[in-house]
Design a protein around this motif. Structure first.
Motif, short mmCIF file in Angstrom:
data_model
loop_
_atom_site.label_atom_id
_atom_site.label_comp_id
_atom_site.label_asym_id
_atom_site.label_seq_id
_atom_site.Cartn_x
_atom_site.Cartn_y
_atom_site.Cartn_z
N ALA A 15 0.87 -1.18 0.00
CA ALA A 15 0.00 0.00 0.00
C ALA A 15 0.90 1.23 0.00
CB ALA A 15 -0.89 0.00 1.24
N VAL A 16 0.45 2.30 -0.65
CA VAL A 16 1.24 3.54 -0.62
C VAL A 16 0.33 4.70 -0.22
CG1 VAL A 16 2.92 2.81 -2.36
CG2 VAL A 16 0.86 4.02 -3.08
N PHE A 17 0.96 5.68 0.42
CA PHE A 17 0.25 6.88 0.81
C PHE A 17 1.16 8.06 0.53
CE2 PHE A 17 -0.51 10.13 4.11
CZ PHE A 17 -1.77 10.52 3.68
N GLY A 18 0.65 9.07 -0.15
CA GLY A 18 1.56 10.17 -0.49
C GLY A 18 0.86 11.47 -0.83
N PHE A 19 1.69 12.43 -1.23
CA PHE A 19 1.21 13.75 -1.64
C PHE A 19 1.80 14.13 -2.97
CE2 PHE A 19 0.15 14.29 2.83
CZ PHE A 19 -1.04 14.98 2.72
N GLU A 20 1.08 14.93 -3.70
CA GLU A 20 1.61 15.49 -4.95
C GLU A 20 1.47 17.00 -4.88
OE1 GLU A 20 0.66 11.65 -7.80
OE2 GLU A 20 -0.60 13.43 -7.98
N ALA A 21 2.46 17.69 -5.38
CA ALA A 21 2.43 19.16 -5.37
C ALA A 21 2.96 19.68 -6.69
CB ALA A 21 3.26 19.70 -4.22
N GLN A 30 5.97 14.28 -6.43
CA GLN A 30 5.21 13.26 -5.71
C GLN A 30 6.12 12.67 -4.65
OE1 GLN A 30 4.78 9.28 -7.55
NE2 GLN A 30 2.59 9.74 -7.63
N ILE A 31 5.56 12.51 -3.46
CA ILE A 31 6.32 11.79 -2.43
C ILE A 31 5.37 10.78 -1.80
CG2 ILE A 31 5.87 13.64 -0.74
CD1 ILE A 31 8.62 12.81 0.52
N TRP A 32 5.85 9.54 -1.66
CA TRP A 32 4.99 8.56 -0.99
C TRP A 32 5.80 7.67 -0.09
CZ3 TRP A 32 3.68 5.96 -6.24
CH2 TRP A 32 4.45 4.81 -6.45
N VAL A 33 5.08 7.08 0.86
CA VAL A 33 5.67 6.08 1.73
C VAL A 33 4.83 4.82 1.56
CG1 VAL A 33 4.39 7.04 3.71
CG2 VAL A 33 6.31 5.52 4.13
N ASP A 34 5.51 3.65 1.48
CA ASP A 34 4.72 2.43 1.29
C ASP A 34 4.60 1.65 2.59
OD1 ASP A 34 6.98 0.81 1.63
OD2 ASP A 34 7.36 0.63 -0.52
N SER A 35 3.88 0.56 2.57
CA SER A 35 3.55 -0.16 3.80
C SER A 35 4.78 -0.84 4.41
CB SER A 35 2.43 -1.17 3.53
OG SER A 35 2.67 -1.86 2.32
N GLU A 36 5.90 -0.89 3.71
CA GLU A 36 7.14 -1.41 4.29
C GLU A 36 8.03 -0.27 4.79
OE1 GLU A 36 7.91 -4.81 4.52
OE2 GLU A 36 5.82 -5.00 3.89
#
Ligand SMILES: [Cu+2]
Length: 719
Positions: A633-639, A648-654
């Protein structure tokens, strides 16, 4: 990462058509003694050929534009509208002061007129002047459902030798729904077609590289005077038309801008245009040079037929993509002057013209608005600008050069009678920002679309003053239903009354009106696609209860639409692309990147995501990321960063983090480049670049380099 930029039925329906060829104008004496004038309007599909393109259009009584409705002030109009389409339809009486239930806006004041059904409108004609009518359903207006209304004065004023209606429109054989979808998808086809696509090469040639850089540092989108490329611009349904008239005759031209999304510069060969009415209301006669008419506005001009030959009354689309002409008189043709094309690379676009106009001796349109901030209790305080009268205008005009691309002539419009509102009425002032996201084609007020914020409450008996502040780089013609408002334009007590007013790019326009007609009234941008994309509100009278019968259609009026598009590159070494569907805030997407040299053990990367758009700069992302056997799973932001760099920056479930930046650059009108760099705490650096050579709106030739897959060539497809 998703880039930040980039029915044919033949029904025979002969009877109504034949009947409809003549609008029945049957005078009947009504109960109150007023003459009732009856008309029948049959809405039907029709095959037309315009500018060499055959298309299925929409007509009323077989005509595009619809027949001119000629009425008399004081009479009562009764109109039977018959819907011969297989979708619902409607007719709105633009600029007419009618009871709320006769305004014809589906979902707001009326239920839609269903296929095969008829609806009878009836209202007293409380005003004289030039107005128009059009469908208010979906995008039907673009396909031909518009016509003029002329209401003669009860006691006719000095007559003219001729009275001629000029309905201007913009024509395309494309389906307007597809036009809107293309605009939503960021497809550049229309600006490419019009030659208004901004490119590095174009900027270099126009000496505008600095301005282009400055604009992108400030994260501004490219400017364009309009969104859609049209096949033709029309005068009464034709690209050009002749008006037979005798030398020396004085003609009243009743000009209606019924275009869906085009402003026009109006000009008469050799002579100034003498304006005598705006939006149906008389103004003090004044000679104007070139006039910019906004969408949905009307002007009445007096022109004189030349002593010999024909003179051209020309309407040039503001974006410079074409014009339409009415030839007045006969013989050798006298041409109107060409309007210079817009300079898209100028730092502030038409703002230069705006300044030129202010410098020519008149007060700025926003002067009153600024005064008003300190004078909430005394709304007549702007009388201080009273010194401007007709004479002053004439002198100004003679002594200074009129700008070649003028703004609308509001500061020259002066009502012959005082238009001040009752001192006893309480004044309330609100500010409304005109906002938009050109790239995603979302248009709004105060950053919110109609589906998100529907109402502007108003109290019966109060004066509502609205300060419109345009935060976008486009003109927006704002139309308020059911009322005339004063445009605070420097004419103080004699400010003109209008139903539609332009707010120029980054400009401010102030209006005020007495809330005296209960109901729910639409306030919206009259650029059809801007309205549909959200730039609308409902002026809602407190205590007004809309009829329960409207509940269902109201829901559909306030609903948000979804649009789908896709973009895919298929190269010899890898493929990448996305499919997406999006509403105003929400976006679902499926993205892929697959290297296929080593099939079957190819490397792949897939992302299924949901995005929430806060505004045109920021969005949040939630998704599933599948890469070479790893599912996370990933969660992030785009600007959107300065220089219009997507990030884009995201962090994944690991717990792994990935940062991506991307930049699009249009080099020439055909050649574009995309570059992307990525750092992932697990997989390290990755980069790619793609050169795209445009073939048509759906196809590019592509050459690409990928840090893992090397060089390759192929195609890029777009839907
Ligand atoms: Cu608009």
């Amino acid at each position: 990462m998703i880039p930040s930029t980039r029915n044919s039925r033949d029904r025979t329906c002969i009877t109504p058509l034949l009947l409809g060829l003549v609008i029945s104008l049957v005078p009947i004496t009504g109960a109150a003694g007023a003459t009732v004038v009856e008309s029948d309007l049959f809405i039907e599909e029709k095959t037309v050929e315009i500018a060499g393109q055959v298309s299925r259009a929409l007509a009323i009584n077989g005509q595009i534009p619809a027949p001119t409705l000629r009425w008399k002030e004081g009479d009562t109009a009764r109109i039977r509208v018959h819907n011969g389409l297989d979708t619902s339809s409607s007719v709105h009486w633009h600029g007419l002061l009618v009871p709320n239930g006769q305004d014809g806006v589906p979902g707001l004041t009326n239920v839609p007129i269903e296929p095969g059904a008829s609806h009878v409108f009836e209202f007293p004609l409380k005003q004289a002047g030039t107005y128009w009518y059009h469908s208010h359903s979906g995008l039907q207006e673009q396909r031909g459902l518009y016509g003029a209304i002329v209401i003669e004065e009860a006691t006719p004023s000095p007559s003219f030798d001729r009275d001629h209606v000029v309905v201007l429109s913009d024509w395309t054989s494309e389906k307007p729904e597809e036009i809107l979808r293309l605009l939503k998808s960021g497809n550049e086809t229309f600006s490419r077609q019009k030659g208004s696509l901004q490119t590095v090469w174009g900027a270099y040639r126009a000496n505008g590289l600095g301005a282009m850089l400055e604009r992108s540092i400030n994260r501004m989108p490219p400017m364009d005077a309009s969104d859609v490329a049209y096949d033709a611009f029309l005068t009464n349904g034709e690209e050009e038309q002749n008006l037979e008239a005798l030398p020396g005759e004085r003609i009243r031209l009743r000009v209606v801008n019924a275009a869906a999304s085009s402003y026009f510069y109006l000009e008469y060969a050799g002579e100034p245009l003498e304006v005598i009415a705006a939006d149906g209301k008389d103004v003090e006669a004044v000679d104007l040079g070139r006039v910019l008419i906004g969408v949905a506005e009307t002007y009445d001009f007096v022109v004189q037929v030349p002593p010999a030959g024909a003179a051209e009354f020309r309407a040039t689309a503001q974006d410079g993509s074409g014009h339409t002409s009415l030839w007045i008189g006969e013989g050798q043709k006298g041409l109107a002057q060409d309007v210079p094309p817009p300079n898209l690379y100028a730092a502030h676009h038409d703002q230069h013209a705006q300044h030129a106009q202010h410098e020519d001796g008149d007060s700025a349109p926003s002067a009153d608005g600024h005064n008003s901030h300190n004078n909430h209790n005394s709304h007549n305080s702007h009388n201080s600008h009273n010194s401007h009268n007709n004479h002053a205008n004439r002198e100004d005009r003679d002594s200074v050069k009129v700008p070649e691309r003028p703004m609308p002539p509001y500061n020259r419009l002066r009502s012959p009678v005082a238009t001040t509102l009752p001192d006893s009425a309480p004044l309330r002032e609100i500010r409304l920002e005109l906002t938009g996201d050109m790239e995603r084609y979302v248009w709004s007020f105060d950053g919110k679309t109609l589906s998100e914020a529907d109402k502007i409450p108003v109290k019966k008996g109060e004066i509502l003053r609205i300060v419109f502040e345009n935060k976008t780089m486009m003109h927006h013609p704002l139309h308020l239903h059911g009322h005339f408002f004063r445009v605070l334009n420097g004419q103080a007590s004699h400010a003109p009354l209008k139903h539609t007013v332009d707010v120029n790019p980054l400009g401010t326009t102030v209006i005020e009106f007495l809330a005296n007609e209960e109901g729910d009234w639409f306030l919206h941008c009259h650029i059809l696609y801007h309205m549909k994309a959200g730039m609308a509100r409902i002026v809602h009278y407190q205590d007004w209860e809309p009829p329960a019968a409207l509940d269902e259609s109201r829901r559909s009026l306030l609903s948000d639409s979804w649009y789908a598009w896709a973009d895919a590159a298929a190269l010899s070494n890898f493929t990448e692309g996305y499919m997406t569907t999006s509403s105003t805030r929400h976006q679902l997407a499926f993205e892929w990147e697959v290297g296929w040299q080593d099939v079957p053990s190819a490397e792949y990367e897939l992302l299924a995501s949901y995005r929430y758009h806060f505004n045109r700069f920021y969005r949040a992302l939630l998704g599933g990321h599948f890469q070479d056997g790893q599912n996370r799973a990933v969660f992030g932001f785009e600007a959107l960063l300065p220089l219009n760099i997507g990030s884009q920056i995201w962090v994944d479930s690991e717990g792994e983090v990935r940062i991506t930046v991307e930049k699009d650059l249009q080099l020439t009108s055909r050649l574009g480049a995309v570059g992307e760099v990525q750092y992932d705490t697990e997989t390290g650096w990755e980069g790619r670049t793609l050169l795209l050579f445009n073939v048509n709106r759906f196809l590019d030739l592509a050459a690409g380099w990928h840090s893992e897959y090397g060089f390759g060539g192929g195609l890029n497809l777009r839907y």
